[in-house]
Design a protein around this motif. Structure first.
Motif, PDB file in Angstrom:
ATOM      1  N   GLU A  36       0.847  -1.193   0.000  1.00 11.63           N
ATOM      2  CA  GLU A  36       0.000   0.000   0.000  1.00 11.63           C
ATOM      3  C   GLU A  36       0.881   1.240   0.000  1.00 11.63           C
ATOM      4  O   GLU A  36       1.821   1.355   0.793  1.00 11.63           O
ATOM      5  CB  GLU A  36      -0.918   0.012   1.226  1.00 11.63           C
ATOM      6  N   TYR A  37       0.567   2.175  -0.892  1.00 16.47           N
ATOM      7  CA  TYR A  37       1.319   3.428  -0.987  1.00 16.47           C
ATOM      8  C   TYR A  37       0.512   4.537  -0.324  1.00 16.47           C
ATOM      9  O   TYR A  37      -0.698   4.665  -0.539  1.00 16.47           O
ATOM     10  CB  TYR A  37       1.600   3.790  -2.439  1.00 16.47           C
ATOM     11  N   ARG A  38       1.196   5.324   0.470  1.00 18.59           N
ATOM     12  CA  ARG A  38       0.579   6.475   1.108  1.00 18.59           C
ATOM     13  C   ARG A  38       1.440   7.709   0.874  1.00 18.59           C
ATOM     14  O   ARG A  38       2.672   7.628   0.889  1.00 18.59           O
ATOM     15  CB  ARG A  38       0.414   6.245   2.612  1.00 18.59           C
ATOM     16  N   LYS A  62       1.551  -7.405   4.986  1.00 23.08           N
ATOM     17  CA  LYS A  62       1.268  -6.156   4.294  1.00 23.08           C
ATOM     18  C   LYS A  62       2.413  -5.187   4.528  1.00 23.08           C
ATOM     19  O   LYS A  62       3.003  -5.139   5.612  1.00 23.08           O
ATOM     20  CB  LYS A  62      -0.052  -5.558   4.799  1.00 23.08           C
ATOM     21  N   ILE A  64       3.364  -1.079   4.068  1.00 26.44           N
ATOM     22  CA  ILE A  64       2.875   0.276   3.823  1.00 26.44           C
ATOM     23  C   ILE A  64       4.082   1.167   3.564  1.00 26.44           C
ATOM     24  O   ILE A  64       4.952   1.324   4.430  1.00 26.44           O
ATOM     25  CB  ILE A  64       2.056   0.806   5.012  1.00 26.44           C
ATOM     26  N   THR A  66       5.342   4.921   2.666  1.00 23.78           N
ATOM     27  CA  THR A  66       4.963   6.330   2.679  1.00 23.78           C
ATOM     28  C   THR A  66       5.990   7.126   1.888  1.00 23.78           C
ATOM     29  O   THR A  66       7.195   7.036   2.156  1.00 23.78           O
ATOM     30  CB  THR A  66       4.880   6.861   4.118  1.00 23.78           C
ATOM     31  N   HIS A 103      -3.302   6.019  -3.446  1.00 28.68           N
ATOM     32  CA  HIS A 103      -2.633   4.720  -3.585  1.00 28.68           C
ATOM     33  C   HIS A 103      -2.677   4.229  -5.031  1.00 28.68           C
ATOM     34  O   HIS A 103      -1.654   3.759  -5.563  1.00 28.68           O
ATOM     35  CB  HIS A 103      -3.299   3.705  -2.668  1.00 28.68           C
TER      36      HIS A 103
END
Length: 299
Positions: A36-38, A62, A64, A66, A103
């Motif tokens: 997941e891209y934030r 998962k 993440i 950033t 995202h």
């Protein structure tokens, strides 16, 4: 709790770019994890791309990531009043709503950096790459030099054309039954001169950067990265690994006796290992085992 590998990645996360980070994650237990891209919510321009990374183990793996770009970054295309509205709210629902689209945009942006890695962006990329390689004439020495340089960037290469004796099946010569001049040969085969290409890989050290002996590493790279690209091209190829500084080689000289004289290091000399010799299509190929020297050393 993060393990030693996760801690090292987090300590150096701001030195990564996205392609290198994704490649590293594929070599760990997070190879199949959801990513997941934030976007980092800030109004100040940052000097690094990747801001932070978070590893989640439960309930599913998962990761993440950033980054300092996207809809919430300093370069956001969103109007400033929307950012002010998010600051005044006492919940993060609007930020999570924008983060969903952020995202998707970041994922497609980073996938476009190396589209050949994403099959959905460029369907048939591998097949098209083979076609482009055929247009470059893989039998040409300059093309082979370029190809081997991509696979062996830390070595010196020498590529040249050569004339080699190729064995071909022939009718056996029989006394009293064969006539001279009919093309019969003794032994059931004939040696005819054919054109080919010889590639010499010169190494200054006996081991590659990963600590593996060059005789093993060169064979692995050739089988995995070079030979599949040449499997559809009829080419008589010889690949020779030249070790300029070979260690761990025991040599018995005529004036020495094993068990009597102490072993001494032999002077630096050149060792040659034949990695491959034959037809790249596999019809007549002969790949020699990398654990034995197939040619006499040249001083």
């Amino acid at each position: 709790m993060d393990g030693p590998l996760e801690q090292r990645i987090r300590e150096r996360i701001r030195s990564f770019d996205i392609p290198a980070l994704l490649t590293l994650l594929k070599t760990t237990r997070y190879a199949g994890a959801e990513i997941e891209y934030r976007g980092q919510r800030t109004a100040v321009h940052q000097s690094h791309l990747v801001h932070d990374i978070e590893f989640i183990d439960a309930p599913d793996l998962k990761v993440i990531i950033t980054v300092n770009m996207g809809l919430l970054s300093a370069q956001s295309p969103l109007p400033s009043f929307l950012m002010q509205t998010m600051d005044q709210l006492d919940h993060d629902r609007l930020e999570r709503f924008i983060g969903y689209f952020d995202h998707l945009l970041l994922r497609d942006c980073f996938a476009g950096l190396y589209p050949e890695r994403e099959e959905s962006l460029l369907p048939g990329w591998r097949r098209a790459s083979r076609d482009r390689l055929r247009l470059l004439r893989p039998t040409c020495p300059s093309t082979l030099h370029w190809l081997f340089h991509k696979v062996f960037p830390e070595t010196e290469l020498a590529v040249r054309r050569e004339v080699r004796q190729q064995r071909v099946p022939a009718r056996e010569l029989r006394m009293g039954a064969s006539t001279l001049g009919e093309g019969d040969s003794m032994g059931g085969f004939a040696a005819i001169p054919t054109g080919g290409v010889e590639v010499r890989i010169h190494c200054d050290e006996p081991r590659a950067s990963n600590g593996v002996l060059w005789a093993e590493e060169a064979r692995r790279r050739f089988d995995a990265q070079v030979l599949p690209l040449l499997s559809e091209t009829v080419l008589m190829l010889t690949v020779v690994l030249v070790l300029r500084d070979q260690e761990s080689v025991l040599r018995l000289a005529p004036d020495g006796y094993l068990g009597y004289y102490a072993l001494q290091d032999s002077p630096a000399q050149t060792q040659q290992v034949v990695i491959f010799s034959g037809d790249t299509t596999g019809l007549q190929g002969l790949a020699n085992a990398p654990d034995g020297y197939t040619r006499a050393p040249s001083g």
